[in-house]
Enzyme design. Sequence first.
Site, mmCIF file in Angstrom:
data_model
loop_
_atom_site.group_PDB
_atom_site.id
_atom_site.type_symbol
_atom_site.label_atom_id
_atom_site.label_comp_id
_atom_site.label_asym_id
_atom_site.label_seq_id
_atom_site.Cartn_x
_atom_site.Cartn_y
_atom_site.Cartn_z
ATOM 1 N N ASN A 199 1.006 -8.641 3.623
ATOM 2 C CA ASN A 199 1.197 -7.269 2.194
ATOM 3 C C ASN A 199 1.231 -7.378 1.468
ATOM 4 O O ASN A 199 0.522 -6.568 0.967
ATOM 5 C CB ASN A 199 2.513 -6.777 3.450
ATOM 6 C CG ASN A 199 2.096 -6.067 5.045
ATOM 7 O OD1 ASN A 199 0.787 -5.452 5.396
ATOM 8 N ND2 ASN A 199 3.066 -5.399 5.084
ATOM 9 N N HIS A 233 6.042 6.636 10.050
ATOM 10 C CA HIS A 233 6.600 4.912 9.935
ATOM 11 C C HIS A 233 8.090 5.531 10.396
ATOM 12 O O HIS A 233 8.392 5.867 9.745
ATOM 13 C CB HIS A 233 6.574 4.946 8.672
ATOM 14 C CG HIS A 233 6.966 2.852 8.158
ATOM 15 N ND1 HIS A 233 8.425 2.584 7.915
ATOM 16 C CD2 HIS A 233 6.799 1.996 8.617
ATOM 17 C CE1 HIS A 233 8.849 1.488 7.757
ATOM 18 N NE2 HIS A 233 7.405 0.973 8.374
ATOM 19 N N GLU A 289 1.727 10.163 6.100
ATOM 20 C CA GLU A 289 1.382 8.731 5.487
ATOM 21 C C GLU A 289 -0.322 8.926 5.223
ATOM 22 O O GLU A 289 -1.495 10.348 5.997
ATOM 23 C CB GLU A 289 1.651 7.432 6.986
ATOM 24 C CG GLU A 289 2.536 7.691 6.903
ATOM 25 C CD GLU A 289 3.090 6.167 7.377
ATOM 26 O OE1 GLU A 289 1.304 5.905 7.338
ATOM 27 O OE2 GLU A 289 3.959 5.913 8.767
ATOM 28 N N SER A 318 -0.474 2.206 8.798
ATOM 29 C CA SER A 318 -0.331 0.776 8.481
ATOM 30 C C SER A 318 -0.506 -0.099 9.518
ATOM 31 O O SER A 318 -1.333 -0.703 10.145
ATOM 32 C CB SER A 318 1.633 0.237 8.613
ATOM 33 O OG SER A 318 2.293 0.672 9.464
ATOM 34 N N ASP A 370 2.900 9.591 2.607
ATOM 35 C CA ASP A 370 3.195 7.884 2.041
ATOM 36 C C ASP A 370 2.351 7.449 2.034
ATOM 37 O O ASP A 370 1.180 7.193 2.804
ATOM 38 C CB ASP A 370 4.434 7.329 3.762
ATOM 39 C CG ASP A 370 4.209 5.901 3.560
ATOM 40 O OD1 ASP A 370 3.914 4.909 2.910
ATOM 41 O OD2 ASP A 370 5.369 5.111 4.011
ATOM 42 N N HIS A 392 0.619 1.943 1.961
ATOM 43 C CA HIS A 392 -0.644 0.877 2.272
ATOM 44 C C HIS A 392 -1.999 1.173 1.449
ATOM 45 O O HIS A 392 -2.975 1.030 2.112
ATOM 46 C CB HIS A 392 -0.545 1.130 3.992
ATOM 47 C CG HIS A 392 0.892 0.516 4.302
ATOM 48 N ND1 HIS A 392 0.554 -1.325 4.529
ATOM 49 C CD2 HIS A 392 1.447 0.841 5.256
ATOM 50 C CE1 HIS A 392 1.168 -1.163 5.515
ATOM 51 N NE2 HIS A 392 1.821 -0.347 5.861
ATOM 52 N N LYS A 429 3.901 -4.221 -1.670
ATOM 53 C CA LYS A 429 2.771 -4.953 -0.694
ATOM 54 C C LYS A 429 1.743 -5.464 -2.122
ATOM 55 O O LYS A 429 2.149 -5.892 -2.993
ATOM 56 C CB LYS A 429 2.599 -3.743 0.579
ATOM 57 C CG LYS A 429 3.970 -3.453 0.914
ATOM 58 C CD LYS A 429 3.454 -3.014 2.430
ATOM 59 C CE LYS A 429 4.250 -1.894 3.165
ATOM 60 N NZ LYS A 429 5.522 -2.788 4.166
#
Length: 406
Positions: A53, A141, A184, A188, A213, A216, A247
């Site tokens: 990541n 998540h 998100e 992910s 979120d 990513h 990440k």
Amino acid sequence: MDYEGFFQSEIDTIRDEGRYRIFAELERHRGRFPHATRYTEEGTDEVTVWCSNDYLGMGQHSDVLNAMHETLDQCGAGAGGTRNISGTNHHHVVLEAELADLHGKEAALLFTSGYVSNWAALGTLAAKLPNCVVLSDAGNHASMIEGIRHSRAECLKFKHNDPADLDRLLAGIAPGRPKLVAFESVYSMDGDIAPIAEILDVCEKHGAMSYIDEVHAVGLYGPRGGGIAEREGLMDRITVIEGTLGKAIGVMGGYIAASSALCDFVRSFASGFIFTTALPPALAAGATASLRHLKTSQMERARHQDRVAKVRRRLDLMGITHLDNPSHIIPVMVGDPHKCKRISDWLMDNHGIYVQPINYPTVPKGTERLRITPSPVHTDGDIDKLIHALSDIWSQCELARRAVAA
Ligand code: PMP
């Protein structure tokens, strides 16, 4: 009770199901990512990492490492306390200002990880807003789910990436009740992207707060690496933007960016902020250097997208099934935990290719996969090796292939 026997039988169950986790023990070397040394009982070997990541390789970037070395020499190892009791270092304050600027918000608040930031911020907002209802995307998540659970607020799950379902649920809630919508941007494991504008339309229609979120996406999307919301010009419509420094930024830590009042509120009430040691100043300085670099440099993002497109094209040419999403995450679908592990082991043992199998409960049973994450520093040669090896093991496992267009 036979405690030890209980622990062992639980472990045996997940082992039988093919989802017992074994660490790959790696040593990363400066300037050599995505290549690393792997330690085993027999000794060491060299591997190419395809599941990191550290999406842009910023964990090895000279700006980041120099800032960390300098700060380590200047400030020492640890922060020396919680943020409230002697642990706030100048480097934390600088980093928070950098993050607020990245997301176009008044303020930002650091946590020790992205997990903690979600758990603490969502948990505190949902617990403290009187009679709050949380609306949580079904694909959220674990850190968000746990934070919401911990708050004991009422929680309604809306269908994944479905603004109409969110609208339907919000319409059933008394207008005066505080409502918090948590979702998100890039998911992910499937790598799909939320319809952020449509979700915000629904939030605004019902007077709900929005919490996104962007773990990513930060560093990877948007002209300054502010994430999908930046790319789509939506940052000012979102109440809270949450992200990680672990990440694409390449270091460690998590944060929220929001209004001054909201950050101050979370800072004042969140136990996951108050009662834990602050991040080491060197980490904060490294993250600041990484963010500053990514705010102006497009090179890493452009090369990253190029590598992702190349891996996808090559998989397509081989007919190897992968989820066709618009992000940098390439889930190669296997659909069986034992085969997934066999493929992963074979790639490692025969070709030094490291891709971790992703099993239940991280993904639903029957959707086990290899989650491939190309980086700007994977070469054409690395890609060739990966594709040929995958194609070979695909045939050995008699996995279906997609028809390949002529
Ligand atoms: N949110 C999402 C969507 C994640 O995938 C992760 C980590 N995998 C986190 C939060 C937690 O971030 P961190 O690794 O910084 O704790």
